[in-house]
Design a protein around this motif. Structure first.
Motif, PDB file in Angstrom:
ATOM      1  N   HIS A   6      -4.488   0.774   7.669  1.00  0.00           N
ATOM      2  CA  HIS A   6      -3.259  -0.031   7.663  1.00  0.00           C
ATOM      3  C   HIS A   6      -1.994   0.769   7.410  1.00  0.00           C
TER       4      HIS A   6
ATOM      5  N   ASP B  49      -6.238  -9.317   5.508  1.00  0.00           N
ATOM      6  CA  ASP B  49      -7.187  -8.215   5.329  1.00  0.00           C
ATOM      7  C   ASP B  49      -8.178  -8.471   4.197  1.00  0.00           C
TER       8      ASP B  49
ATOM      9  N   GLU C  47      -9.110  -2.704   1.450  1.00  0.00           N
ATOM     10  CA  GLU C  47     -10.042  -1.767   2.072  1.00  0.00           C
ATOM     11  C   GLU C  47     -10.735  -0.911   1.025  1.00  0.00           C
TER      12      GLU C  47
ATOM     13  N   HIS D 278     -12.088  -7.991   4.450  1.00  0.00           N
ATOM     14  CA  HIS D 278     -12.993  -6.904   4.032  1.00  0.00           C
ATOM     15  C   HIS D 278     -13.954  -7.349   2.931  1.00  0.00           C
TER      16      HIS D 278
ATOM     17  N   HIS E  52     -12.669  -3.119  10.582  1.00  0.00           N
ATOM     18  CA  HIS E  52     -12.070  -2.537  11.785  1.00  0.00           C
ATOM     19  C   HIS E  52     -12.396  -1.054  11.723  1.00  0.00           C
TER      20      HIS E  52
HETATM   21 ZN   LIG Z   1      -8.238  -3.616   6.692  1.00  0.00          ZN
END
Ligand SMILES: [Zn+2]
Length: 393
Positions: A108, A273, A206, A276, A335
């Protein structure tokens, strides 16, 4: 609710072919669901309609859409229930690009830095370093001789604190955007983080253990009071009522619009996000929230005299998410494969100088964003490697 599987493509199809088909399927969906027309480059662009001299007042807002979502939760029949504001309010006013490819690194911070420089940056996604190439904020301020107050970034995590300006010769410290980190601000304002704010202070999804320590709490509190004209008490009381970090970012962005009225404002959303973590319902909730926040930002533009009528807003994800059928992927959650689904995203442009209700499926790239902004606002993105999107300029 269970995830719907992504549309399958023959395993012999090339990445370009898959990207093309993704763009086509988005286009066909939007024609049905939002009633938009198919655009062609022959249509010509509605000229910037302001009287002479108002170019100086032109404003541009970039919103990155939350860390990326798959089509089956957004621009597909089974996903449309999650994006009612975009489909019903924003897209009918937009030029929508259905095939925006990101050929860079899918982390990101590095991907957002690439969006902001027009070059596929190769910096370490997990270190708080500046981009290698000049940012859109530096081009804008240098060419148009704008003060530091005219370019701002609202960013989701401590790792983004260097995104406002590069290391590049002729630019660099002091020449770019000021970056405001709402979570850092909240932490500084609320003292030790307590249970009242834990839901807002999650730094990134993440690598939950990574959050660069930043100093400058005192500077943050000065920004709060001098720039945003918010008392610590008002800010923390308001934050307590907010449901997510992106809500906090939009609140800060609206304060900035009211107090500083920057001509170039960049807001990175990130709630989506949370995928995750593997919780599909939280991922879908975040898409719905981001859809609503995009519409609220556009409503805020109409409500602010400095912005109403002279503002262009660009909304795009930094990249997408993995396809289900890729053996190395895990569908909505990550991703990490670099497959076409995670690289082929979209962009919506609306407002001043933009043709309304048109969808384009010709391929463009993430790095075309900065040259396009330059062409729209009248500055040169000299080192950017993308090209201006001809339908926007
Ligand atoms: Zn991510």
């Amino acid at each position: 609710m269970t995830p719907v599987r992504q549309q399958r493509f023959p395993s012999t199809a090339s990445p370009q072919e898959i990207a093309h088909r993704l763009g086509r399927s988005r286009r066909d969906f939007l024609r049905e669901a939002a009633g938009v027309a198919i655009g062609s480059s022959l249509m010509g662009r509605r000229a910037w309609a302001g009287p002479a001299g108002t170019a100086r007042k032109r404003k541009l807002i970039v919103v990155t859409f939350g860390g990326g979502a798959r089509d089956q939760e957004t621009f597909a029949p089974e996903g449309q229930e999650n994006i009612p504001h975009m489909l019903g309010e924003l897209i009918p006013q937009s030029s929508f690009f259905t095939q925006v490819t990101n050929h860079g690194i899918l982390g990101h911070y590095v991907a957002t830095a690439s969006l902001a420089t027009g070059v596929y940056e190769t910096l370490n996604n997990f270190s708080a370093v500046p981009p290698d190439h000049p940012t859109v904020f530096e081009y804008f301020r240098k060419d148009l001789r704008r003060p530091v107050s005219d370019a701002w970034v609202v960013a989701p995590s401590n790792g983004f604190n260097r995104i406002g300006e590069s290391d590049s010769r002729g630019y660099g410290p002091g020449s770019g955007a000021r970056v405001i980190l709402p979570k850092h601000l909240l932490r500084a304002a609320s003292g030790a983080p307590g249970p009242n704010y834990d839901h807002l202070l999650h730094d990134n999804y993440e690598t939950p253990l990574y959050a660069p320590e930043l100093g400058g709490g005192e500077f943050e509190l000065q920004q709060l009071e001098r720039v945003l004209k918010l008392s610590v008490d008002d800010f923390t009381a308001h934050a307590r009522a907010l449901s997510s970090p992106d809500e906090l970012s939009v609140y800060i962005a609206r304060q900035l619009m009211r107090q500083e009225s920057p001509s170039l404002l960049w807001i990175t959303m990130h709630d989506i996000d949370i995928a995750h973590a593997g919780a599909y319902s939280l991922y879908v909730d975040a898409i719905r929230r981001t859809d609503r926040l995009c519409a609220e930002l556009w409503q805020a533009v109409q409500a602010e005299p400095e912005y109403a009528g002279n503002t262009t807003m660009l909304i795009l994800p930094d990249f997408g998410r993995d396809a289900d059928e890729d053996a190395g992927g895990n569908g909505f959650q990550h991703h990490r494969t670099g497959d076409p689904a995670s690289r082929t995203t979209w962009m919506m442009a609306l407002g001043a100088g933009v043709r309304a209700g048109v969808v384009y499926d010709n391929p463009v790239q993430s790095i075309d964003l900065v040259p396009s902004i330059g062409a729209m606002m009248g500055f040169s993105a000299a080192q950017a490697q993308g090209r201006p999107i001809k339908e926007l300029v």
